[in-house]
Design an enzyme around this catalytic site. Structure first.
Site, PDB file in Angstrom:
ATOM      1  CB  ALA A  59      -0.871  -0.101   0.849  1.00 20.51           C
ATOM      2  N   GLY A  61       0.908  -5.246   1.183  1.00 22.93           N
ATOM      3  CA  GLY A  61      -1.169  -5.039   0.099  1.00 22.93           C
ATOM      4  C   GLY A  61      -0.579  -5.857  -1.034  1.00 22.93           C
ATOM      5  CD  GLU A  85      -2.321  -7.631   3.088  1.00 22.60           C
ATOM      6  OE1 GLU A  85      -2.375  -6.688   2.573  1.00 22.60           O
ATOM      7  OE2 GLU A  85      -3.111  -7.291   3.686  1.00 22.60           O
ATOM      8  CD  GLU A  98       1.313  -5.324   5.917  1.00 23.45           C
ATOM      9  OE1 GLU A  98       2.401  -6.586   6.282  1.00 23.45           O
ATOM     10  OE2 GLU A  98       0.668  -5.296   4.862  1.00 23.45           O
TER      11      GLU A  98
HETATM   12  C1  HXC Z   1       5.209   4.856  -1.390  1.00 22.99           C
HETATM   13  C2  HXC Z   1       7.129   3.622  -2.333  1.00 22.99           C
HETATM   14  C3  HXC Z   1       6.745   2.028  -1.287  1.00 22.99           C
HETATM   15  C4  HXC Z   1       5.507   1.590  -0.717  1.00 22.99           C
HETATM   16  C5  HXC Z   1       8.617   1.802  -3.310  1.00 22.99           C
HETATM   17  N1  HXC Z   1       8.488   3.237  -3.012  1.00 22.99           N
HETATM   18  N2  HXC Z   1       7.116   1.229  -2.090  1.00 22.99           N
HETATM   19  N3  HXC Z   1       6.163   4.123  -2.242  1.00 22.99           N
HETATM   20  N4  HXC Z   1       4.477   2.681  -0.831  1.00 22.99           N
HETATM   21  N5  HXC Z   1       4.919   0.806  -0.849  1.00 22.99           N
HETATM   22  C6  HXC Z   1       8.858   4.076  -3.696  1.00 22.99           C
HETATM   23  C7  HXC Z   1      10.263   4.680  -3.005  1.00 22.99           C
HETATM   24  O1  HXC Z   1       9.792   5.765  -1.907  1.00 22.99           O
HETATM   25  C8  HXC Z   1      10.537   4.964  -4.012  1.00 22.99           C
HETATM   26  O2  HXC Z   1      10.155   6.265  -4.537  1.00 22.99           O
HETATM   27  C9  HXC Z   1      11.103   4.452  -5.233  1.00 22.99           C
HETATM   28  O3  HXC Z   1       9.274   3.233  -5.220  1.00 22.99           O
HETATM   29  C10 HXC Z   1      11.211   3.632  -5.465  1.00 22.99           C
HETATM   30  O4  HXC Z   1      12.009   2.804  -4.226  1.00 22.99           O
HETATM   31  P1  HXC Z   1      13.027   2.995  -3.817  1.00 22.99           P
HETATM   32  O5  HXC Z   1      12.998   2.400  -2.392  1.00 22.99           O
HETATM   33  O6  HXC Z   1      14.149   3.853  -4.333  1.00 22.99           O
HETATM   34  O7  HXC Z   1      13.445   1.037  -4.242  1.00 22.99           O
HETATM   35  P2  HXC Z   1      14.664  -0.001  -3.480  1.00 22.99           P
HETATM   36  O8  HXC Z   1      15.786   0.636  -2.721  1.00 22.99           O
HETATM   37  O9  HXC Z   1      14.854  -0.895  -4.765  1.00 22.99           O
HETATM   38  O10 HXC Z   1      13.721  -0.420  -2.497  1.00 22.99           O
HETATM   39  C11 HXC Z   1      12.821  -1.738  -3.110  1.00 22.99           C
HETATM   40  C12 HXC Z   1      11.907  -2.031  -1.673  1.00 22.99           C
HETATM   41  C13 HXC Z   1      11.346  -0.433  -0.952  1.00 22.99           C
HETATM   42  C14 HXC Z   1      12.108  -2.434  -0.848  1.00 22.99           C
HETATM   43  C15 HXC Z   1      10.661  -2.989  -2.448  1.00 22.99           C
HETATM   44  O11 HXC Z   1      11.087   0.444  -2.043  1.00 22.99           O
HETATM   45  C16 HXC Z   1      10.224  -0.692   0.482  1.00 22.99           C
HETATM   46  O12 HXC Z   1      10.587  -1.376   1.650  1.00 22.99           O
HETATM   47  N6  HXC Z   1       8.361  -0.502   0.221  1.00 22.99           N
HETATM   48  C17 HXC Z   1       8.148  -0.476   1.042  1.00 22.99           C
HETATM   49  C18 HXC Z   1       7.838  -1.576   1.613  1.00 22.99           C
HETATM   50  C19 HXC Z   1       7.132  -1.761   2.742  1.00 22.99           C
HETATM   51  O13 HXC Z   1       6.821  -1.792   3.287  1.00 22.99           O
HETATM   52  N7  HXC Z   1       5.210  -2.833   1.876  1.00 22.99           N
HETATM   53  C20 HXC Z   1       4.069  -2.539   2.530  1.00 22.99           C
HETATM   54  C21 HXC Z   1       3.684  -1.106   3.038  1.00 22.99           C
HETATM   55  S1  HXC Z   1       2.570  -1.748   3.837  1.00 22.99           S
HETATM   56  P3  HXC Z   1      10.915   7.708  -4.757  1.00 22.99           P
HETATM   57  O14 HXC Z   1      10.217   8.769  -4.697  1.00 22.99           O
HETATM   58  O15 HXC Z   1      12.148   7.741  -3.561  1.00 22.99           O
HETATM   59  O16 HXC Z   1      12.311   7.375  -6.537  1.00 22.99           O
HETATM   60  C22 HXC Z   1       1.461  -2.237   3.515  1.00 22.99           C
HETATM   61  C23 HXC Z   1      -0.746  -2.358   4.455  1.00 22.99           C
HETATM   62  C24 HXC Z   1      -1.289  -3.181   3.663  1.00 22.99           C
HETATM   63  O17 HXC Z   1       1.283  -2.604   2.632  1.00 22.99           O
HETATM   64  C25 HXC Z   1      -2.906  -3.185   4.365  1.00 22.99           C
HETATM   65  C26 HXC Z   1      -3.098  -1.527   3.820  1.00 22.99           C
HETATM   66  C27 HXC Z   1      -4.694  -1.379   4.733  1.00 22.99           C
END
Ligand code: HXC
Length: 265
Positions: free
Chosen positions: A70, A115, A118, A138
């Site tokens: 998400a 997400g 999921e 999460e």
């Molecule tokens: C918003 C995101 C994002 C996310 C990546 N990006 N994941 N933006 N939400 N979930 C964006 C980054 O900010 C970055 O933007 C661009 O995508 C590229 O990502 P990088 O981090 O620079 O890439 P990398 O270093 O290769 O790392 C990849 C990654 C990392 C390991 C996947 O991006 C990451 O940890 N993302 C978050 C993963 C996460 O925690 N997901 C769960 C979310 S909670 P910029 O602008 O800087 O280029 C969830 C809850 C669900 O999903 C239920 C809700 C009700």
């Protein structure tokens, strides 16, 4: 189907379509707009199926990510009420994948986190590339899964495995995901995966579409029932399908030693 969307694409190819999340710069992160568009698109496919589709491939744009979760930026300023509504919206989308009257295969290229994992689990089964990474991270953000992860992951890989993954928030490489039964098949490239998914849909589509969609709904319904209740649902639909054209055609084709010509009726 000519509907224009901003954050998703739907491309039809004969009997099948490929639905992609296309926010590649944000690794296809799911914001409210993506979910709103997915909900609109899947509702249309479920209720009207205007192009008479027989199968769906769900994937993410690019090679780096299926869906990296998400949208954390959008979530960071949500009130509890907005967060609740966001979870319900994503859960509605997850249910729509399950309610489609044809199979949906998640094709996971790269990150399927939070997400993303999921949404993949809401499809009928998951194919993945060698670079795929799964996880429910999460708790590292101070959240819990909210698009069905606390429920579906346990049903798919067992409660203990699911708890270990959700509590640690650790990533899972594709080999472990396959070992746990989360992933069905692994491919070297995204192209190979997509063409294998199409071949699988073709193989499924050679069977009775009515029988496949009935098996899908009975299996999904049974997921939430006791074995006794599930067997009753199975017997009811087993009986019901004997009134169909496809059942008569399939069994006649067998006795007449010819190929069945199913109509999905
Ligand atoms: C918003 C995101 C994002 C996310 C990546 N990006 N994941 N933006 N939400 N979930 C964006 C980054 O900010 C970055 O933007 C661009 O995508 C590229 O990502 P990088 O981090 O620079 O890439 P990398 O270093 O290769 O790392 C990849 C990654 C990392 C390991 C996947 O991006 C990451 O940890 N993302 C978050 C993963 C996460 O925690 N997901 C769960 C979310 S909670 P910029 O602008 O800087 O280029 C969830 C809850 C669900 O999903 C239920 C809700 C009700």
């Amino acid at each position: 189907m000519n509907t224009k969307f901003e954050t998703i694409t739907l491309e039809q190819n004969g009997d099948f379509a490929t639905l992609s999340v296309s926010r590649e710069k944000s690794l296809n992160a799911l914001n409210a707009l993506v979910h709103t568009e997915l909900k609109e698109c899947l509702t249309l496919l479920k209720d009207d199926n205007p192009d008479n589709l027989r199968g769906l491939i769900f994937t993410g744009a690019g090679d780096k990510a299926f869906i990296a979760g998400a949208d954390i930026v959008e979530m960071s300023s949500m009130t509890p009420e907005q967060a609740f509504n966001f979870a319900v919206l994503g859960q509605d989308v997850s249910l729509l994948f399950e309610e489609l009257p044809f199979p949906a295969i998640a094709c996971v290229n790269g990150f399927a986190l939070g997400g993303g994992c999921e949404m993949a689990m809401s499809c009928d089964f998951i194919y993945a590339t060698e670079t795929a990474v799964f996880g429910q991270p999460e708790v590292k953000l101070g959240l819990i899964p909210g698009f069905g992860g606390t429920q579906r992951l346990a049903k798919l890989i067992g409660r203990n495995n699911a708890k270990e993954l959700i509590y640690t928030g650790r990533n899972l490489k594709v080999d472990e995901a396959k070992e746990l039964g989360l992933v069905v098949k692994v491919f070297a490239t995204k192209d190979e995966m997509l063409s294998a998914a199409t071949k699988t849909l073709e193989k499924i589509n050679a069977n009775s579409p009515l029988a496949v969609s009935t098996a899908k709904s009975v299996m999904n319904e049974g997921n939430d029932l006791t074995i006794t209740e599930g067997l009753k649902v199975e017997a009811k639909h087993f009986g019901g399908i004997f009134a169909s054209y496809d059942m008569k055609e399939g069994t006649s084709a067998f006795t007449e030693k010819r190929k069945a010509n199913f109509k999905g009726e």
